[in-house]
Scaffold this motif. Sequence first.
Motif, mmCIF file in Angstrom:
data_model
loop_
_atom_site.group_PDB
_atom_site.id
_atom_site.type_symbol
_atom_site.label_atom_id
_atom_site.label_comp_id
_atom_site.label_asym_id
_atom_site.label_seq_id
_atom_site.Cartn_x
_atom_site.Cartn_y
_atom_site.Cartn_z
ATOM 1 N N THR A 146 34.392 70.662 57.807
ATOM 2 C CA THR A 146 33.118 70.649 58.543
ATOM 3 C C THR A 146 33.192 69.680 59.700
ATOM 4 N N GLN A 147 33.625 68.452 59.429
ATOM 5 C CA GLN A 147 33.641 67.453 60.502
ATOM 6 C C GLN A 147 34.829 66.514 60.337
ATOM 7 N N LYS A 189 42.918 53.079 34.518
ATOM 8 C CA LYS A 189 41.707 53.754 34.028
ATOM 9 C C LYS A 189 41.918 55.256 34.139
ATOM 10 N N LYS A 190 41.064 56.018 33.383
ATOM 11 C CA LYS A 190 40.951 57.454 33.685
ATOM 12 C C LYS A 190 40.061 57.543 34.917
ATOM 13 N N ARG A 191 40.443 58.366 35.875
ATOM 14 C CA ARG A 191 39.661 58.427 37.099
ATOM 15 C C ARG A 191 39.299 59.881 37.407
ATOM 16 N N LEU A 192 38.042 60.053 37.820
ATOM 17 C CA LEU A 192 37.602 61.345 38.354
ATOM 18 C C LEU A 192 37.045 61.059 39.744
ATOM 19 N N VAL A 193 37.635 61.712 40.758
ATOM 20 C CA VAL A 193 37.148 61.556 42.124
ATOM 21 C C VAL A 193 36.441 62.849 42.530
ATOM 22 N N ILE A 194 35.190 62.737 42.951
ATOM 23 C CA ILE A 194 34.398 63.891 43.380
ATOM 24 C C ILE A 194 34.111 63.735 44.870
ATOM 25 N N ASP A 195 34.519 64.745 45.657
ATOM 26 C CA ASP A 195 34.285 64.691 47.099
ATOM 27 C C ASP A 195 33.352 65.833 47.477
ATOM 28 N N ALA A 196 32.074 65.492 47.726
ATOM 29 C CA ALA A 196 31.056 66.516 48.024
ATOM 30 C C ALA A 196 30.985 66.725 49.534
ATOM 31 N N GLY A 197 31.810 67.666 49.984
ATOM 32 C CA GLY A 197 31.847 67.965 51.428
ATOM 33 C C GLY A 197 31.678 69.454 51.647
ATOM 34 N N THR A 198 32.468 70.034 52.522
ATOM 35 C CA THR A 198 32.407 71.499 52.715
ATOM 36 C C THR A 198 32.556 72.167 51.350
ATOM 37 N N CYS A 199 33.614 71.725 50.641
ATOM 38 C CA CYS A 199 33.780 72.083 49.227
ATOM 39 C C CYS A 199 33.472 70.831 48.400
ATOM 40 N N SER A 258 34.858 73.706 44.287
ATOM 41 C CA SER A 258 33.564 74.404 44.163
ATOM 42 C C SER A 258 32.889 74.431 45.538
ATOM 43 N N PRO A 259 32.019 75.421 45.812
ATOM 44 C CA PRO A 259 31.367 75.454 47.132
ATOM 45 C C PRO A 259 30.462 74.235 47.328
ATOM 46 N N GLY A 260 30.502 73.652 48.531
ATOM 47 C CA GLY A 260 29.651 72.499 48.841
ATOM 48 C C GLY A 260 28.203 72.924 49.062
ATOM 49 N N THR A 316 32.260 60.704 46.675
ATOM 50 C CA THR A 316 32.332 60.495 48.123
ATOM 51 C C THR A 316 32.027 61.802 48.848
ATOM 52 N N GLY A 317 32.185 61.823 50.168
ATOM 53 C CA GLY A 317 31.903 63.032 50.956
ATOM 54 C C GLY A 317 30.534 62.958 51.616
ATOM 55 N N GLY A 318 30.317 63.894 52.549
ATOM 56 C CA GLY A 318 29.101 63.877 53.368
ATOM 57 C C GLY A 318 27.829 64.009 52.559
ATOM 58 N N ASP A 319 27.924 64.578 51.372
ATOM 59 C CA ASP A 319 26.712 64.766 50.549
ATOM 60 C C ASP A 319 26.601 63.760 49.417
ATOM 61 N N ALA A 320 27.492 62.766 49.403
ATOM 62 C CA ALA A 320 27.512 61.805 48.282
ATOM 63 C C ALA A 320 26.202 61.034 48.175
#
Length: 242
Positions: A10-11, A111-121, A139-141, A207-211
């Motif tokens: 997206t950007q 640690k166990k880590r889960l990274v979620i990036d809420a962007g285009t996807c 997944s779709p953003g 993280t990500g544009g919608d975080a």
Amino acid sequence: MLLAIDVGNTQIKLAVFEQNTIIHKEIIYYQEWQIAVKKNLKKFKKIDNIVVASVGKLNKEDFFDLNANVEINFITSESQFPFHNLYATPNTLGIDRMVLSSGAVLQFPNKKRLVIDAGTCITYDFIDENDNYLGGAISPGIRLRYESLHNYTAKLPLLTKENPTNIIGNSTNQSIHSGVVNGVAMEIDGFVNYNFNENDNFIIILTGGDAEFLADRLKNTIFANSNFLLESLNQTFQYNHK
Ligand SMILES: Nc1ncnc2c1ncn2[C@@H]1O[C@H](COP(=O)(O)OP(=O)(O)O)[C@@H](O)[C@H]1O
Ligand SMILES: CC(C)(COP(=O)(O)O)[C@@H](O)C(=O)NCCC(=O)O
Ligand SMILES: [K+]
């Protein structure tokens, strides 16, 4: 001084780093990216390296065409990463996902880590406590979800993201907002609850544009940081130049 550039679908996000501190950050649109990069190189004269992670429409050649007289470091699957990549198709894995996972390992060891990036996807990346990159989900953003509801139906309007007033939408617009926003929030909580339990030593990074928009809608405790990819890009650059 380092110019870090994250090219998404997206950007484009760029940041100027002095060691591990962001001294300047910009979100730019594709049509103006060369002007923005040249402007920053001119303004911050101590920049001696550019590091780029691109999953979008820009590739290595676009940056070399800039003729910038600084070294350009393009992160690829051939770069060094602080994890064991167990993905079955390492050559198709998104560089953004690899950089995010690199930052998660370097910033949150053992640690166990889960990274979620809420962007285009919305991407989900799991790294276990032994620094094994396991993979995750795509997944779709938020914007994609609003646009697909409009583009693939006869009558639904194109809406922009808005917090739903209630989980039960009492109008067409509220039904769409609830379906998109509550749907994403429940999806994220679902991925967390499916993979982690309370006695796990884990961290969830969003993280990500919608975080920021999503952060306070989530049931689980998360570490929200909209600069996480840029910070991880800086750390991955350092990791490759030890
Ligand atoms: N100007 C804006 N105002 C509000 N939200 C925006 C804006 N631009 C992008 N977004 C949101 O951020 C998301 C894109 O974020 P980003 O992480 O930059 O995407 P990518 O890294 O995939 O390019 C979009 O889904 C949209 O919801
Ligand atoms: C899934 C993505 C498009 C996410 O990109 P973004 O939402 O950051 O623009 C990117 O990670 C990608 O192109 N991945 C390749 C396929 C894979 O990761 O398996
Ligand atoms: K993303």
